[in-house]
Motif scaffolding. Structure first.
Motif, PDB file in Angstrom:
ATOM      1  N   UNK A  63      37.077  44.125  46.485  1.00 18.41           N
ATOM      2  CA  UNK A  63      37.524  42.780  46.530  1.00 18.41           C
ATOM      3  C   UNK A  63      38.994  42.966  46.778  1.00 18.41           C
ATOM      4  N   UNK A  64      39.466  42.026  47.741  1.00 18.00           N
ATOM      5  CA  UNK A  64      40.910  42.005  48.193  1.00 18.00           C
ATOM      6  C   UNK A  64      41.260  40.744  47.191  1.00 18.00           C
ATOM      7  N   UNK A  65      42.563  40.959  46.469  1.00 20.55           N
ATOM      8  CA  UNK A  65      43.156  40.204  45.493  1.00 20.55           C
ATOM      9  C   UNK A  65      44.367  40.073  46.224  1.00 20.55           C
ATOM     10  N   UNK A  66      45.057  38.834  45.984  1.00 21.57           N
ATOM     11  CA  UNK A  66      46.637  38.656  46.222  1.00 21.57           C
ATOM     12  C   UNK A  66      47.304  39.056  45.029  1.00 21.57           C
ATOM     13  N   UNK A  67      48.383  39.881  45.733  1.00 20.11           N
ATOM     14  CA  UNK A  67      49.324  40.554  44.534  1.00 20.11           C
ATOM     15  C   UNK A  67      50.285  39.430  43.831  1.00 20.11           C
ATOM     16  N   UNK A  68      50.294  39.495  42.616  1.00 18.19           N
ATOM     17  CA  UNK A  68      51.212  38.617  41.821  1.00 18.19           C
ATOM     18  C   UNK A  68      50.398  37.576  41.270  1.00 18.19           C
ATOM     19  N   UNK A  69      49.104  37.293  41.669  1.00 14.66           N
ATOM     20  CA  UNK A  69      48.330  35.862  41.400  1.00 14.66           C
ATOM     21  C   UNK A  69      47.205  36.284  40.176  1.00 14.66           C
ATOM     22  N   UNK A  70      47.336  35.845  39.131  1.00 14.98           N
ATOM     23  CA  UNK A  70      46.126  35.833  38.383  1.00 14.98           C
ATOM     24  C   UNK A  70      44.991  35.869  38.478  1.00 14.98           C
ATOM     25  N   UNK A  71      44.157  36.848  38.198  1.00 12.80           N
ATOM     26  CA  UNK A  71      42.856  36.696  38.680  1.00 12.80           C
ATOM     27  C   UNK A  71      41.625  36.994  37.692  1.00 12.80           C
ATOM     28  N   UNK A  72      40.397  36.417  37.887  1.00  9.62           N
ATOM     29  CA  UNK A  72      39.359  36.450  36.884  1.00  9.62           C
ATOM     30  C   UNK A  72      38.347  37.299  37.749  1.00  9.62           C
ATOM     31  N   UNK A  73      37.690  38.160  37.228  1.00  5.53           N
ATOM     32  CA  UNK A  73      36.461  38.912  37.917  1.00  5.53           C
ATOM     33  C   UNK A  73      35.218  38.427  36.987  1.00  5.53           C
ATOM     34  N   UNK A  74      34.367  37.872  37.504  1.00  2.49           N
ATOM     35  CA  UNK A  74      33.012  37.474  36.804  1.00  2.49           C
ATOM     36  C   UNK A  74      32.009  38.535  37.321  1.00  2.49           C
ATOM     37  N   UNK A  75      31.299  39.165  36.407  1.00  2.00           N
ATOM     38  CA  UNK A  75      30.250  39.997  36.746  1.00  2.00           C
ATOM     39  C   UNK A  75      28.888  39.284  36.491  1.00  2.00           C
ATOM     40  N   UNK A  76      28.013  39.484  37.246  1.00  2.00           N
ATOM     41  CA  UNK A  76      26.572  39.124  37.033  1.00  2.00           C
ATOM     42  C   UNK A  76      25.708  40.053  37.040  1.00  2.00           C
ATOM     43  N   UNK A  77      25.179  40.557  35.970  1.00  2.00           N
ATOM     44  CA  UNK A  77      24.433  41.652  35.674  1.00  2.00           C
ATOM     45  C   UNK A  77      23.123  41.249  36.097  1.00  2.00           C
ATOM     46  N   UNK A  78      22.278  41.880  36.940  1.00  2.00           N
ATOM     47  CA  UNK A  78      20.948  41.657  37.290  1.00  2.00           C
ATOM     48  C   UNK A  78      19.730  42.735  37.015  1.00  2.00           C
ATOM     49  N   UNK A  79      20.353  43.788  36.731  1.00  2.00           N
ATOM     50  CA  UNK A  79      19.447  44.834  36.581  1.00  2.00           C
ATOM     51  C   UNK A  79      19.277  45.388  34.863  1.00  2.00           C
ATOM     52  N   UNK A  80      18.386  45.321  34.295  1.00  2.00           N
ATOM     53  CA  UNK A  80      18.380  45.511  33.010  1.00  2.00           C
ATOM     54  C   UNK A  80      17.934  46.934  32.474  1.00  2.00           C
ATOM     55  N   UNK A  81      17.640  47.815  33.620  1.00  2.00           N
ATOM     56  CA  UNK A  81      17.442  49.021  33.237  1.00  2.00           C
ATOM     57  C   UNK A  81      18.397  50.260  33.045  1.00  2.00           C
ATOM     58  N   UNK A  82      19.666  49.966  33.104  1.00  2.00           N
ATOM     59  CA  UNK A  82      20.355  50.964  32.998  1.00  2.00           C
ATOM     60  C   UNK A  82      21.455  50.383  31.740  1.00  2.00           C
ATOM     61  N   UNK A  83      22.145  51.016  31.166  1.00  2.00           N
ATOM     62  CA  UNK A  83      23.138  50.776  30.089  1.00  2.00           C
ATOM     63  C   UNK A  83      24.350  50.190  30.937  1.00  2.00           C
ATOM     64  N   UNK A  84      25.001  49.180  30.343  1.00  2.00           N
ATOM     65  CA  UNK A  84      26.224  48.727  30.990  1.00  2.00           C
ATOM     66  C   UNK A  84      27.407  49.039  30.041  1.00  2.00           C
ATOM     67  N   UNK A  85      28.480  49.619  30.461  1.00  2.00           N
ATOM     68  CA  UNK A  85      29.473  49.994  29.649  1.00  2.00           C
ATOM     69  C   UNK A  85      30.728  49.634  30.267  1.00  2.00           C
ATOM     70  N   UNK A  86      31.257  48.577  29.218  1.00  2.00           N
ATOM     71  CA  UNK A  86      32.619  48.208  30.081  1.00  2.00           C
ATOM     72  C   UNK A  86      33.670  48.941  29.144  1.00  2.00           C
ATOM     73  N   UNK A  87      34.864  49.044  29.947  1.00  2.00           N
ATOM     74  CA  UNK A  87      35.954  49.876  29.224  1.00  2.00           C
ATOM     75  C   UNK A  87      36.960  48.989  29.720  1.00  2.00           C
ATOM     76  N   UNK A  88      37.954  48.656  28.844  1.00  2.00           N
ATOM     77  CA  UNK A  88      39.193  47.896  28.750  1.00  2.00           C
ATOM     78  C   UNK A  88      40.371  48.686  28.771  1.00  2.00           C
ATOM     79  N   UNK A  89      41.696  48.282  28.643  1.00  2.00           N
ATOM     80  CA  UNK A  89      42.740  49.044  28.571  1.00  2.00           C
ATOM     81  C   UNK A  89      43.031  49.480  27.157  1.00  2.00           C
ATOM     82  N   UNK A  90      43.426  50.816  27.082  1.00  2.00           N
ATOM     83  CA  UNK A  90      43.650  51.072  25.688  1.00  2.00           C
ATOM     84  C   UNK A  90      44.955  50.556  25.179  1.00  2.00           C
ATOM     85  N   UNK A  91      44.905  50.375  23.915  1.00  2.00           N
ATOM     86  CA  UNK A  91      46.008  49.678  23.255  1.00  2.00           C
ATOM     87  C   UNK A  91      46.546  50.747  22.204  1.00  2.00           C
TER      88      UNK A  91
END
Length: 80
Positions: A52-80
């Motif tokens: 995905x090409x994003x414009x630098x310096x502009x806030x962005x939202x990524x929306x994920x649409x999960x269609x497959x239920x056969x695999x485990x989906x793991x999301x990892x965010x920034x460590x705090x």
């Protein structure tokens, strides 16, 4: 016999080319009225678009649409 083999190989080549084109697709994020940008990603044994090409310096939202239920989906965010 040779005709069938050639037909199968041609169909396989078209399928592989289509898969390769889909897996390496690039999409530009769309600008919203509030000045942010948004992109949707379909998750189904991979990510489409894969880039995905994003414009630098502009806030962005990524929306994920999960269609497959056969695999485990793991999301990892920034460590705090």
């Amino acid at each position: 016999m040779w005709f069938i083999l050639a037909l199968v190989l041609a169909a396989l080549a078209v399928g592989v080319a289509s898969l390769a084109r889909t897996r390496t697709s690039t999409k530009r994020a769309r600008r919203l009225d509030d000045g942010t940008q948004e992109a949707r990603v379909v998750v189904d044994r991979g990510y489409v678009p894969s880039r995905i090409d994003l414009e630098a310096g502009v806030p962005a939202t990524l929306r994920f649409e999960r269609r497959s239920t056969s695999a485990v989906c793991v999301a990892r965010g920034p460590r705090r």
